[in-house]
Design a protein around this motif. Structure first.
Motif, PDB file in Angstrom:
ATOM      1  N   UNK A   1      49.182  42.289  28.058  1.00 37.67           N
ATOM      2  CA  UNK A   1      48.630  41.514  29.178  1.00 37.67           C
ATOM      3  C   UNK A   1      48.007  42.439  30.218  1.00 37.67           C
ATOM      4  N   UNK A   2      48.683  43.532  30.537  1.00 43.27           N
ATOM      5  CA  UNK A   2      48.127  44.498  31.492  1.00 43.27           C
ATOM      6  C   UNK A   2      46.838  45.101  30.937  1.00 43.27           C
ATOM      7  N   UNK A   3      46.813  45.381  29.638  1.00 40.95           N
ATOM      8  CA  UNK A   3      45.622  45.940  29.014  1.00 40.95           C
ATOM      9  C   UNK A   3      44.423  45.016  29.093  1.00 40.95           C
ATOM     10  N   UNK A   4      44.640  43.735  29.227  1.00 41.89           N
ATOM     11  CA  UNK A   4      43.545  42.758  29.328  1.00 41.89           C
ATOM     12  C   UNK A   4      43.028  42.622  30.760  1.00 41.89           C
ATOM     13  N   UNK A   5      43.625  43.342  31.673  1.00 45.55           N
ATOM     14  CA  UNK A   5      43.252  43.247  33.077  1.00 45.55           C
ATOM     15  C   UNK A   5      41.768  43.533  33.308  1.00 45.55           C
ATOM     16  N   UNK A   6      41.229  44.516  32.595  1.00 49.50           N
ATOM     17  CA  UNK A   6      39.834  44.899  32.811  1.00 49.50           C
ATOM     18  C   UNK A   6      38.844  43.885  32.258  1.00 49.50           C
ATOM     19  N   UNK A   7      39.275  43.052  31.334  1.00 49.39           N
ATOM     20  CA  UNK A   7      38.360  42.095  30.722  1.00 49.39           C
ATOM     21  C   UNK A   7      38.670  40.651  31.096  1.00 49.39           C
ATOM     22  N   UNK A   8      39.749  40.430  31.840  1.00 49.59           N
ATOM     23  CA  UNK A   8      40.121  39.077  32.226  1.00 49.59           C
ATOM     24  C   UNK A   8      40.359  39.038  33.741  1.00 49.59           C
ATOM     25  N   UNK A   9      39.429  38.430  34.440  1.00 52.93           N
ATOM     26  CA  UNK A   9      39.500  38.376  35.904  1.00 52.93           C
ATOM     27  C   UNK A   9      40.729  37.656  36.434  1.00 52.93           C
ATOM     28  N   UNK A  10      41.214  36.650  35.699  1.00 50.98           N
ATOM     29  CA  UNK A  10      42.394  35.908  36.158  1.00 50.98           C
ATOM     30  C   UNK A  10      43.642  36.788  36.112  1.00 50.98           C
ATOM     31  N   UNK A  11      43.780  37.583  35.057  1.00 53.75           N
ATOM     32  CA  UNK A  11      44.913  38.506  34.978  1.00 53.75           C
ATOM     33  C   UNK A  11      44.786  39.572  36.053  1.00 53.75           C
ATOM     34  N   UNK A  12      43.594  40.098  36.251  1.00 51.54           N
ATOM     35  CA  UNK A  12      43.360  41.127  37.271  1.00 51.54           C
ATOM     36  C   UNK A  12      43.729  40.604  38.662  1.00 51.54           C
ATOM     37  N   UNK A  13      43.269  39.406  38.989  1.00 52.22           N
ATOM     38  CA  UNK A  13      43.567  38.811  40.294  1.00 52.22           C
ATOM     39  C   UNK A  13      45.068  38.569  40.453  1.00 52.22           C
ATOM     40  N   UNK A  14      45.709  38.091  39.396  1.00 57.87           N
ATOM     41  CA  UNK A  14      47.144  37.818  39.477  1.00 57.87           C
ATOM     42  C   UNK A  14      47.932  39.100  39.723  1.00 57.87           C
ATOM     43  N   UNK A  15      47.564  40.176  39.033  1.00 62.28           N
ATOM     44  CA  UNK A  15      48.250  41.456  39.254  1.00 62.28           C
ATOM     45  C   UNK A  15      47.999  41.949  40.671  1.00 62.28           C
ATOM     46  N   UNK A  16      46.772  41.811  41.169  1.00 59.85           N
ATOM     47  CA  UNK A  16      46.476  42.227  42.546  1.00 59.85           C
ATOM     48  C   UNK A  16      47.355  41.492  43.549  1.00 59.85           C
ATOM     49  N   UNK A  17      47.587  40.213  43.317  1.00 60.16           N
ATOM     50  CA  UNK A  17      48.354  39.396  44.265  1.00 60.16           C
ATOM     51  C   UNK A  17      49.868  39.486  44.072  1.00 60.16           C
ATOM     52  N   UNK A  18      50.311  39.637  42.813  1.00 60.99           N
ATOM     53  CA  UNK A  18      51.745  39.529  42.530  1.00 60.99           C
ATOM     54  C   UNK A  18      52.346  40.750  41.855  1.00 60.99           C
ATOM     55  N   UNK A  19      51.518  41.741  41.543  1.00 60.42           N
ATOM     56  CA  UNK A  19      52.005  42.958  40.903  1.00 60.42           C
ATOM     57  C   UNK A  19      52.348  42.747  39.437  1.00 60.42           C
ATOM     58  N   UNK A  20      52.686  43.836  38.779  1.00 61.89           N
ATOM     59  CA  UNK A  20      53.049  43.771  37.364  1.00 61.89           C
ATOM     60  C   UNK A  20      54.351  42.987  37.187  1.00 61.89           C
ATOM     61  N   UNK A  21      55.269  43.104  38.150  1.00 58.04           N
ATOM     62  CA  UNK A  21      56.517  42.332  38.065  1.00 58.04           C
ATOM     63  C   UNK A  21      56.208  40.832  38.087  1.00 58.04           C
ATOM     64  N   UNK A  22      55.262  40.431  38.920  1.00 57.60           N
ATOM     65  CA  UNK A  22      54.850  39.031  38.960  1.00 57.60           C
ATOM     66  C   UNK A  22      54.216  38.592  37.650  1.00 57.60           C
ATOM     67  N   UNK A  23      53.446  39.495  37.037  1.00 56.19           N
ATOM     68  CA  UNK A  23      52.838  39.192  35.747  1.00 56.19           C
ATOM     69  C   UNK A  23      53.922  39.029  34.680  1.00 56.19           C
TER      70      UNK A  23
END
Length: 197
Positions: free
Chosen positions: A108-130
């Motif tokens: 899921x973290x690896x998809x951060x660069x190609x998936x804006x929704x995952x990237x935004x979620x990590x920015x807001x909630x961190x990897x623990x939130x993911x």
């Protein structure tokens, strides 16, 4: 690379630091996730499949071998590499939450660069939130929760919950056994996301 009680403290710290690199660098996570899905690959295959430059591919592979999360499975040229299984549980400093770092989370973290929704979620909630969202995504695909329940539990909007659940759906189906025959609770909720907009 599972954390077990009979491992030395230094091994556990090394495991954690190795995994921390994967969680901080999406391209490393993407490479690891690819090898976790495949029986093994050469650097050339990684270059072709992940569209990496030769120098970058060799650098990443060497870093991950040194970190102990990849291993050489065929020592003759061309070398083949495979991912070691990661299952590491981390407890927060307050001791009130535990997060398990698995290949699915790294994917899921690896998809951060190609998936804006995952990237935004990590920015807001961190990897623990993911990691928490991934737990809900698995439960949702099994028909055990809805996006509304996730939103209520995590105090986020139903739309944000639906977006991250949809973004994590491919990860869940690649890493978990999900029965495709039954409809999820969200599919039964015909009003669903339309009410959330």
């Amino acid at each position: 690379m599972s954390r077990t009680s009979n491992r030395a403290d230094g091994d556990i710290v090394r495991d954690f630091l190795s995994v921390a690199d994967l969680l901080e660098e999406p391209q490393l996570a993407r490479l690891y996730a690819y090898l976790a899905r495949e029986p093994g690959a050469t650097v050339q295959e990684l270059m072709d499949e992940l569209e990496l430059a030769q120098g970058t591919a060799y650098s990443y592979v060497n870093r991950l071998v040194d970190a102990g999360v990849l291993e050489v499975t065929h020592d003759e040229q061309p070398r083949r590499y495979a991912a070691r299984e990661i299952d590491l549980t981390v407890t927060t400093a307050a001791g009130n939450r535990e997060y398990t770092i698995t290949p699915a989370l790294i994917d899921a973290v690896g998809r951060r660069e190609t998936n804006g929704d995952i990237d935004t979620y990590i920015d807001r909630h961190g990897v623990a939130g993911l990691a928490t969202a991934l737990t809900y995504a698995v439960a949702r695909e099994r028909g055990e929760v809805t996006h509304r329940l996730m939103a209520e539990d995590l105090d986020i909007s139903p739309l944000a919950a639906e977006m991250i659940l949809q973004a994590l759906r491919p990860v869940v189906h690649e890493h978990y056994d999900i029965d495709e025959s039954g409809a999820s609770l969200d599919e039964l909720d015909i009003d669903g996301a339309a009410d959330d907009a």
